[in-house]
Design a protein around this motif. Structure first.
Motif, PDB file in Angstrom:
ATOM      1  N   SER A  41      -1.477   0.809  -6.436  1.00 18.82           N
ATOM      2  CA  SER A  41      -1.233   0.939  -4.998  1.00 18.82           C
ATOM      3  C   SER A  41       0.026   0.157  -4.629  1.00 18.82           C
ATOM      4  O   SER A  41       0.253  -0.945  -5.149  1.00 18.82           O
ATOM      5  CB  SER A  41      -2.423   0.403  -4.211  1.00 18.82           C
ATOM      6  OG  SER A  41      -2.113   0.352  -2.825  1.00 18.82           O
ATOM      7  N   GLY A  42       0.788   0.723  -3.722  1.00 17.35           N
ATOM      8  CA  GLY A  42       1.998   0.073  -3.256  1.00 17.35           C
ATOM      9  C   GLY A  42       1.745  -1.159  -2.412  1.00 17.35           C
ATOM     10  O   GLY A  42       2.670  -1.914  -2.120  1.00 17.35           O
ATOM     11  N   THR A  43       0.497  -1.393  -2.014  1.00 16.27           N
ATOM     12  CA  THR A  43       0.165  -2.570  -1.211  1.00 16.27           C
ATOM     13  C   THR A  43      -0.649  -3.590  -1.995  1.00 16.27           C
ATOM     14  O   THR A  43      -1.227  -4.500  -1.411  1.00 16.27           O
ATOM     15  CB  THR A  43      -0.611  -2.163   0.061  1.00 16.27           C
ATOM     16  OG1 THR A  43      -1.818  -1.494  -0.327  1.00 16.27           O
ATOM     17  CG2 THR A  43       0.233  -1.266   0.952  1.00 16.27           C
ATOM     18  N   CYS A  44      -0.679  -3.448  -3.304  1.00 19.11           N
ATOM     19  CA  CYS A  44      -1.494  -4.298  -4.166  1.00 19.11           C
ATOM     20  C   CYS A  44      -0.580  -5.140  -5.042  1.00 19.11           C
ATOM     21  O   CYS A  44       0.090  -4.613  -5.935  1.00 19.11           O
ATOM     22  CB  CYS A  44      -2.392  -3.393  -5.008  1.00 19.11           C
ATOM     23  SG  CYS A  44      -3.068  -4.102  -6.505  1.00 19.11           S
ATOM     24  N   GLY A  74       0.166   5.290  -1.765  1.00 17.57           N
ATOM     25  CA  GLY A  74       0.985   4.658  -0.744  1.00 17.57           C
ATOM     26  C   GLY A  74       2.391   5.202  -0.702  1.00 17.57           C
ATOM     27  O   GLY A  74       2.706   6.247  -1.257  1.00 17.57           O
ATOM     28  N   GLY A  76       6.753   3.627   0.157  1.00 18.36           N
ATOM     29  CA  GLY A  76       7.595   2.457   0.337  1.00 18.36           C
ATOM     30  C   GLY A  76       8.240   1.987  -0.942  1.00 18.36           C
ATOM     31  O   GLY A  76       8.084   2.596  -2.001  1.00 18.36           O
ATOM     32  N   VAL A  78       7.767  -0.547  -3.049  1.00 19.42           N
ATOM     33  CA  VAL A  78       6.953  -0.933  -4.204  1.00 19.42           C
ATOM     34  C   VAL A  78       6.492   0.309  -4.958  1.00 19.42           C
ATOM     35  O   VAL A  78       6.449   0.317  -6.190  1.00 19.42           O
ATOM     36  CB  VAL A  78       5.755  -1.819  -3.782  1.00 19.42           C
ATOM     37  CG1 VAL A  78       4.815  -2.074  -4.949  1.00 19.42           C
ATOM     38  CG2 VAL A  78       6.262  -3.144  -3.214  1.00 19.42           C
ATOM     39  N   TRP A 113      -8.263  -2.002  -7.166  1.00 17.12           N
ATOM     40  CA  TRP A 113      -6.829  -1.880  -7.488  1.00 17.12           C
ATOM     41  C   TRP A 113      -6.355  -3.066  -8.292  1.00 17.12           C
ATOM     42  O   TRP A 113      -6.634  -4.185  -7.902  1.00 17.12           O
ATOM     43  CB  TRP A 113      -6.021  -1.771  -6.197  1.00 17.12           C
ATOM     44  CG  TRP A 113      -6.473  -0.611  -5.391  1.00 17.12           C
ATOM     45  CD1 TRP A 113      -7.368  -0.633  -4.361  1.00 17.12           C
ATOM     46  CD2 TRP A 113      -6.109   0.751  -5.570  1.00 17.12           C
ATOM     47  NE1 TRP A 113      -7.564   0.630  -3.890  1.00 17.12           N
ATOM     48  CE2 TRP A 113      -6.806   1.498  -4.605  1.00 17.12           C
ATOM     49  CE3 TRP A 113      -5.255   1.413  -6.443  1.00 17.12           C
ATOM     50  CZ2 TRP A 113      -6.679   2.872  -4.501  1.00 17.12           C
ATOM     51  CZ3 TRP A 113      -5.120   2.774  -6.337  1.00 17.12           C
ATOM     52  CH2 TRP A 113      -5.826   3.495  -5.374  1.00 17.12           C
TER      53      TRP A 113
END
Length: 141
Positions: A41-44, A74, A76, A78, A113
């Motif tokens: 995940s791009g937020t992990c 996700g 962005g 990352v 994740w």
């Protein structure tokens, strides 16, 4: 840490997605031989930290990148970094929301994740490839 929703021994779910560089990929593409599916995940934070370990673990996987799928949730910068890191060793699918029809994340029931799923030749999955301990089964080597 929560467990993913599909327990060990579950048949690999039906899915169909488009990989960034390789076109369509589906359950049928992974059937018949061992495979690995990595979920990021791009937020992990740990996802980006552990991605190099995943790359190292699957670099010489039997069947090459055709037997390795990386799903990145996700959007962005990352997500772009993860894609760049993973594409040399895996077919990469971007799953913007991780929800709904057509989501590979939802099909596999991923809630942890990162997650790493081993797919046996008979199509059954195991979630034993735990974050921080990416060791592929010796039978798959």
């Amino acid at each position: 840490m929560p467990e993913n929703r599909l327990p060990d021994g579950t048949p690999m779910p039906e899915f169909r997605a488009v990989s960034v560089a390789d076109g369509e990929v589906s359950r049928a593409d992974l059937a018949g031989a061992p495979a690995v599916v990595g979920f990021f995940s791009g937020t992990c934070g740990p996802c980006l930290e552990q991605a190099p370990d995943f790359v190292k673990a699957v670099t010489d996987y039997p069947g090459g990148r055709e037997r390795v799928l990386a799903v990145v949730k996700g959007s962005g910068p990352v997500v772009g970094e993860l894609r760049t890191l993973l594409e040399p060793v895996a077919r990469v699918v971007l799953d913007p929301t991780g929800e709904g029809e057509g989501s590979v994340v939802a099909a596999f029931g991923v809630v942890r994740w990162p997650s790493y799923v081993d797919v046996a030749a008979d199509g059954r999955i195991t979630n034993h490839l735990a974050p921080g301990r990416i060791v592929l089964p010796t039978v798959a080597r």
